[in-house]
Design a protein around this motif. Structure first.
Motif, PDB file in Angstrom:
ATOM      1  N   PHE A 144       0.815  -1.218   0.000  1.00 15.00           N
ATOM      2  CA  PHE A 144       0.000   0.000   0.000  1.00 15.00           C
ATOM      3  C   PHE A 144       0.847   1.265   0.000  1.00 15.00           C
ATOM      4  O   PHE A 144       1.963   1.290   0.522  1.00 15.00           O
ATOM      5  N   SER A 145       0.285   2.305  -0.579  1.00 12.11           N
ATOM      6  CA  SER A 145       0.951   3.599  -0.646  1.00 12.11           C
ATOM      7  C   SER A 145       0.959   4.256   0.732  1.00 12.11           C
ATOM      8  O   SER A 145       0.223   3.861   1.636  1.00 12.11           O
ATOM      9  N   ASP A 146       1.772   5.289   0.877  1.00 17.80           N
ATOM     10  CA  ASP A 146       1.820   6.029   2.138  1.00 17.80           C
ATOM     11  C   ASP A 146       0.468   6.673   2.441  1.00 17.80           C
ATOM     12  O   ASP A 146       0.062   6.751   3.605  1.00 17.80           O
ATOM     13  N   ALA A 147      -0.215   7.142   1.400  1.00 23.10           N
ATOM     14  CA  ALA A 147      -1.520   7.775   1.602  1.00 23.10           C
ATOM     15  C   ALA A 147      -2.524   6.773   2.158  1.00 23.10           C
ATOM     16  O   ALA A 147      -3.310   7.093   3.061  1.00 23.10           O
ATOM     17  N   LEU A 148      -2.499   5.555   1.647  1.00 20.45           N
ATOM     18  CA  LEU A 148      -3.412   4.523   2.137  1.00 20.45           C
ATOM     19  C   LEU A 148      -3.037   4.110   3.555  1.00 20.45           C
ATOM     20  O   LEU A 148      -3.911   3.839   4.388  1.00 20.45           O
ATOM     21  N   LYS A 149      -1.742   4.062   3.837  1.00 16.78           N
ATOM     22  CA  LYS A 149      -1.301   3.732   5.192  1.00 16.78           C
ATOM     23  C   LYS A 149      -1.795   4.784   6.172  1.00 16.78           C
ATOM     24  O   LYS A 149      -2.296   4.463   7.263  1.00 16.78           O
ATOM     25  N   LYS A 150      -1.676   6.046   5.791  1.00 13.09           N
ATOM     26  CA  LYS A 150      -2.125   7.135   6.662  1.00 13.09           C
ATOM     27  C   LYS A 150      -3.620   7.023   6.931  1.00 13.09           C
ATOM     28  O   LYS A 150      -4.085   7.215   8.064  1.00 13.09           O
ATOM     29  N   ALA A 151      -4.386   6.702   5.899  1.00 12.10           N
ATOM     30  CA  ALA A 151      -5.842   6.587   6.040  1.00 12.10           C
ATOM     31  C   ALA A 151      -6.243   5.381   6.880  1.00 12.10           C
ATOM     32  O   ALA A 151      -7.386   5.294   7.343  1.00 12.10           O
ATOM     33  N   PRO A 325     -13.460   7.854  -1.663  1.00 14.29           N
ATOM     34  CA  PRO A 325     -13.513   7.136  -0.383  1.00 14.29           C
ATOM     35  C   PRO A 325     -12.912   5.741  -0.466  1.00 14.29           C
ATOM     36  O   PRO A 325     -12.973   5.081  -1.512  1.00 14.29           O
ATOM     37  N   ILE A 326     -12.345   5.303   0.658  1.00 10.67           N
ATOM     38  CA  ILE A 326     -11.688   3.996   0.739  1.00 10.67           C
ATOM     39  C   ILE A 326     -12.518   3.055   1.604  1.00 10.67           C
ATOM     40  O   ILE A 326     -12.842   3.372   2.742  1.00 10.67           O
ATOM     41  N   ASP A 327     -12.849   1.895   1.072  1.00 15.55           N
ATOM     42  CA  ASP A 327     -13.587   0.867   1.813  1.00 15.55           C
ATOM     43  C   ASP A 327     -12.679  -0.327   2.082  1.00 15.55           C
ATOM     44  O   ASP A 327     -11.786  -0.637   1.292  1.00 15.55           O
ATOM     45  N   SER A 363     -16.584  -2.221 -10.460  1.00 15.57           N
ATOM     46  CA  SER A 363     -16.918  -0.796 -10.367  1.00 15.57           C
ATOM     47  C   SER A 363     -15.920  -0.029  -9.514  1.00 15.57           C
ATOM     48  O   SER A 363     -15.932   1.202  -9.511  1.00 15.57           O
ATOM     49  N   ASN A 364     -15.067  -0.750  -8.794  1.00 16.38           N
ATOM     50  CA  ASN A 364     -14.120  -0.130  -7.878  1.00 16.38           C
ATOM     51  C   ASN A 364     -12.680  -0.354  -8.319  1.00 16.38           C
ATOM     52  O   ASN A 364     -12.402  -1.196  -9.165  1.00 16.38           O
ATOM     53  N   ILE A 365     -11.775   0.393  -7.689  1.00 21.55           N
ATOM     54  CA  ILE A 365     -10.363   0.300  -8.031  1.00 21.55           C
ATOM     55  C   ILE A 365      -9.606  -0.355  -6.881  1.00 21.55           C
ATOM     56  O   ILE A 365      -9.625   0.156  -5.749  1.00 21.55           O
ATOM     57  N   ALA A 366      -8.969  -1.489  -7.142  1.00 23.18           N
ATOM     58  CA  ALA A 366      -8.211  -2.189  -6.099  1.00 23.18           C
ATOM     59  C   ALA A 366      -7.102  -1.287  -5.572  1.00 23.18           C
ATOM     60  O   ALA A 366      -6.516  -0.489  -6.315  1.00 23.18           O
ATOM     61  N   THR A 367      -6.809  -1.415  -4.275  1.00 21.16           N
ATOM     62  CA  THR A 367      -5.812  -0.546  -3.645  1.00 21.16           C
ATOM     63  C   THR A 367      -4.437  -1.188  -3.520  1.00 21.16           C
ATOM     64  O   THR A 367      -3.437  -0.490  -3.360  1.00 21.16           O
ATOM     65  N   ALA A 368      -4.361  -2.511  -3.559  1.00 26.96           N
ATOM     66  CA  ALA A 368      -3.090  -3.202  -3.344  1.00 26.96           C
ATOM     67  C   ALA A 368      -2.183  -3.102  -4.567  1.00 26.96           C
ATOM     68  O   ALA A 368      -2.630  -3.311  -5.701  1.00 26.96           O
TER      69      ALA A 368
END
Length: 439
Positions: A144-151, A325-327, A363-368
């Motif tokens: 995961f990116s730093d932004a995702l880690k922060k969230a 938004p992140i789910d 419909s969504n974009i994977a985060t990994a």
């Protein structure tokens, strides 16, 4: 939202009151009894392997719409097969799940459950109702990116959340319909108003809108606010570091008022799914929502005809900010004692699991990092690029703000504004001051 939603604290979608992205009705701390707990544990959405297993967990899911429900079940099936584990899935309607979340977590929650990143996660982590998963992140952090880690980080600096996907909000429309009518994508707010007036003149409802569940209108508020006042003002207003009773906030509503004549007049009686159908049927020209809207288009001809554009520029920062938004998944405090539940969250943080989810819900974009993008449709790629190229990513008002502010104050205020075009920002500030002081 977002299912957020997909989707409804009302969203990925969601996860809603929308079916996807609603806002909590309970902010709780004992304000709501445990009456909601039986509701959240009553419906079983999927069973584990026959014969049982010494490795087991319960999974509470708000993914009640057909597509995300099947997508999460596919992930569960893959995990059960990989780990020889038993997962009992308890699926509850998106809105009910979000509205009962406080009593759910204070009662007898499942081990793992669907939820959202950002403040909506941090709030319950701060109340001691979630289990930290730093050990899980030691295994999946590089994905995961730093932004995702922060969230995904709680107020105490510990990790609590595993991102599954995110999705951009924008104006969705049918390409063939626009080509037939000669409509062009607007890049400024004035161009948006001109286009809406042309659509209305053509006998079309220009802007699809649905706010029966309360949260969808927050997306319009957020975008106009960020386009007028900037991303940081959005963040500070949500945190009540900025007052609601000031010209900058009034300007948001004054600007929005120019769009009211072009929004669907039946908005307060419609769910986001209703409005999506009208878009597919060419009864409306465009629809501001998250990309989870495409879950409603089961006809491939219609799905392939869907495109989107970012909310047009108004003043500061152009189109730099995006709502995305992140789910993902969390562990309840009880679930933190279950190693199999931790293993499930670790699995969710891998490209393998996110590819499995995407195989059902595209419909969504994977985060990994490393998730397969080779099957992205042009729309998927456009959504992913919009998120990747944004300078600022917001989580949506009902995720960035205090839960009670979003649900108890903003929902009725926005619904009243949609109805008659009036809003009392002095009253908004008075309520905000009381709520934030009491937390």
């Amino acid at each position: 939202m977002d299912t957020r939603s997909r989707s409804s604290f009302s969203p990925s979608r969601p996860l809603p009151p929308i079916d996807r992205r609603t806002v909590l009705k309970t902010l709780g701390l004992g304000a709501v009894g445990l009456a909601g707990v039986p509701l959240l544990s009553a419906c079983t959405g999927g069973a584990g392997p026959a014969g049982g297993s010494s490795k087991s967990l319960t999974f509470g899911s708000s993914a009640s719409d057909d597509v995300p429900k099947r997508a999460y079940q596919a992930v569960v099936d893959a995990f059960q097969k990989k780990e020889s584990a038993t997962v009992t899935v308890n699926t509850v309607s998106h809105n009910d799940f979000q509205n009962k979340i406080n009593s759910y977590l204070e009662g007898s929650p499942d081990d793992a459950f669907t939820w959202f990143a950002g403040y909506r996660m941090q709030y319950y982590a701060g109340k001691g109702l979630l289990a930290p998963i730093d050990d899980v992140w030691q295994q999946i952090g590089s994905n995961f990116s730093d932004a995702l880690k922060k969230a995904s980080t709680g107020p105490d600096g510990k990790m609590y959340f595993v991102p599954n996907y995110n999705y951009p909000w924008g104006f969705f429309y049918r390409k063939s319909f626009w080509s037939e009518k000669g409509y062009a994508v607007p890049t400024t707010f004035d161009e948006l108003k001109t286009l809406a007036a042309k659509m209305k003149g053509d006998g079309i409802i220009p802007i699809g809108f649905a706010d029966k569940d309360g949260w969808p209108a927050m997306g319009t508020f957020d975008y106009i606010n960020m386009r007028l006042n900037g991303y940081q003002f959005h963040v500070d207003l949500c945190a009540h570091k900025e007052s609601w009773n000031q010209p900058k906030v009034q300007a948001v509503f004054d600007t929005w008022k120019a769009l009211l004549p072009y929004q669907d007049p039946g908005a307060l009686g419609q769910t986001w799914q209703d409005a999506a159908q009208f878009l597919g049927q060419k009864k409306t020209g465009m629809y501001l929502l998250g990309s989870f809207v495409t879950q409603q288009f089961t006809d491939k001809t219609i799905l392939d005809d869907i495109d989107f554009f970012p909310f047009p520029a108004i003043a500061v920062e152009g189109q730099d900010a995006i709502e995305a938004p992140i789910d993902g998944l969390l562990l309840s405090k009880k679930g933190g004692q279950n190693q199999t539940a931790k293993d499930f969250l670790q699995f969710m943080g891998t490209p393998e699991a996110q590819n499995t989810y995407y195989s059902i819900d595209s419909s969504n974009i994977a985060t990994a990092k490393g998730a397969d993008t080779s099957k992205f449709t042009p729309l998927n790629k456009k959504c992913a690029d919009a998120i990747a190229n944004a300078k600022h990513i917001s989580q949506f008002f009902d995720r960035d703000a205090l839960p009670a502010m979003a649900n108890n104050v903003m929902i009725p205020a926005l619904q009243s504004f949609i109805k008659d075009g009036t809003v009392d920002i002095k009253n908004l500030e008075s309520q905000a001051a009381s709520l934030y002081a009491a937390q």
